[in-house]
Write an enzyme that holds these catalytic residues in place. Structure first.
Site, PDB file in Angstrom:
ATOM      1  N   TRP A  28     -11.256  -7.691  -5.390  1.00 58.76           N
ATOM      2  CA  TRP A  28     -10.778  -6.457  -4.765  1.00 58.76           C
ATOM      3  C   TRP A  28     -11.185  -5.288  -5.645  1.00 58.76           C
ATOM      4  CZ3 TRP A  28      -8.736  -4.935  -0.272  1.00 58.76           C
ATOM      5  CH2 TRP A  28      -8.211  -5.909   0.580  1.00 58.76           C
ATOM      6  N   GLU A  64      -4.196 -13.150  -8.201  1.00 53.91           N
ATOM      7  CA  GLU A  64      -4.746 -14.457  -8.555  1.00 53.91           C
ATOM      8  C   GLU A  64      -5.326 -14.510  -9.966  1.00 53.91           C
ATOM      9  OE1 GLU A  64      -4.140 -13.936  -4.452  1.00 53.91           O
ATOM     10  OE2 GLU A  64      -5.625 -12.798  -5.611  1.00 53.91           O
ATOM     11  N   VAL A  87      -5.261  -2.561  -9.423  1.00 61.08           N
ATOM     12  CA  VAL A  87      -4.241  -2.441  -8.390  1.00 61.08           C
ATOM     13  C   VAL A  87      -4.017  -0.943  -8.186  1.00 61.08           C
ATOM     14  CG1 VAL A  87      -1.925  -3.080  -7.653  1.00 61.08           C
ATOM     15  CG2 VAL A  87      -3.165  -4.566  -9.249  1.00 61.08           C
ATOM     16  N   THR A  92       3.212   1.227   0.210  1.00 58.31           N
ATOM     17  CA  THR A  92       4.259   0.211   0.244  1.00 58.31           C
ATOM     18  C   THR A  92       4.568  -0.293  -1.158  1.00 58.31           C
ATOM     19  OG1 THR A  92       2.754  -1.666   0.454  1.00 58.31           O
ATOM     20  CG2 THR A  92       3.395  -0.541   2.507  1.00 58.31           C
ATOM     21  N   HIS A  94       3.870  -3.100  -2.258  1.00 55.95           N
ATOM     22  CA  HIS A  94       2.862  -4.098  -2.610  1.00 55.95           C
ATOM     23  C   HIS A  94       2.314  -3.858  -4.018  1.00 55.95           C
ATOM     24  CE1 HIS A  94      -0.172  -7.136  -1.727  1.00 55.95           C
ATOM     25  NE2 HIS A  94      -1.082  -6.304  -2.217  1.00 55.95           N
ATOM     26  N   ARG A 133     -10.658   5.243 -16.463  1.00 55.54           N
ATOM     27  CA  ARG A 133     -10.353   4.135 -17.370  1.00 55.54           C
ATOM     28  C   ARG A 133     -11.415   3.031 -17.319  1.00 55.54           C
ATOM     29  NH1 ARG A 133      -6.132   6.761 -15.695  1.00 55.54           N
ATOM     30  NH2 ARG A 133      -4.276   7.029 -16.997  1.00 55.54           N
TER      31      ARG A 133
END
Length: 169
Positions: A28, A64, A87, A92, A94, A133
């Site tokens: 991702w 994962e 991330v 939300t 999540h 970053r």
């Protein structure tokens, strides 16, 4: 956010010669993660880890990543693992769940296996923070920093690993 000046200096004599390092990378947010992986490889080269002593494992996402780290840590094929992912905060909860569980899982792996697992997973508010970053050579790259952490911690393990008892002879 820590500036480059606030980061601790590298220990004198940091040397990864002979170390085997695993990289676990999330798929991702691939554009940012690719930049982090480039940073990991730069950091490992800076610490004299041979390119052929690095193994890379790709996993679906940051959730994962800890399991991928566990697979590599338990394989006996690596002295340390570097985890990278991203991330991004959304609308939300999540974000909170994935980022928190990823961090907890990475810590759990290193404590359970005794293999250092360096944390190079970004949890940012937006892509601009992630880009800041994961800069290229000479800039701030969390992957590069995590690589140096992995080399340092693997060195500590080598230094303090219990030695086999010698039989009286």
């Amino acid at each position: 956010m820590a500036t480059h000046d606030a980061r601790p200096p590298l220990p004198d004599g940091l040397d990864g010669t002979g170390l085997r390092i695993g990289i676990v990378r999330a798929r991702w947010n691939a554009a940012i993660v690719d930049r982090l992986v480039d940073g990991v490889r730069r950091g490992l080269r800076q610490a004299s880890v041979a390119d052929d002593a690095v193994v890379e494992l790709s996993v679906p996402g940051s959730f994962e990543v800890p399991f991928g780290a566990k697979v590599l840590a338990e394989s006996g094929r690596v002295d340390a693992v570097v985890c990278v992912g991203l991330v991004l905060r959304g609308e939300t909860r999540h974000y909170d769940l994935v980022a928190g569980e990823c961090a907890r899982g990475i810590q759990d792996v290193q404590l359970a296996t005794g293999v250092p697992v360096a944390f190079g997973v970004l949890a940012t508010e937006d892509e601009a923070q992630a880009e800041a970053r994961s800069e290229g050579p000479g800039g701030h790259n969390a992957g590069e920093e995590a690589a140096l952490v992995a080399v340092e911690m693997a060195g500590h393990v080598r230094r303090f690993r219990p030695q086999p008892e010698r039989s009286p002879g």
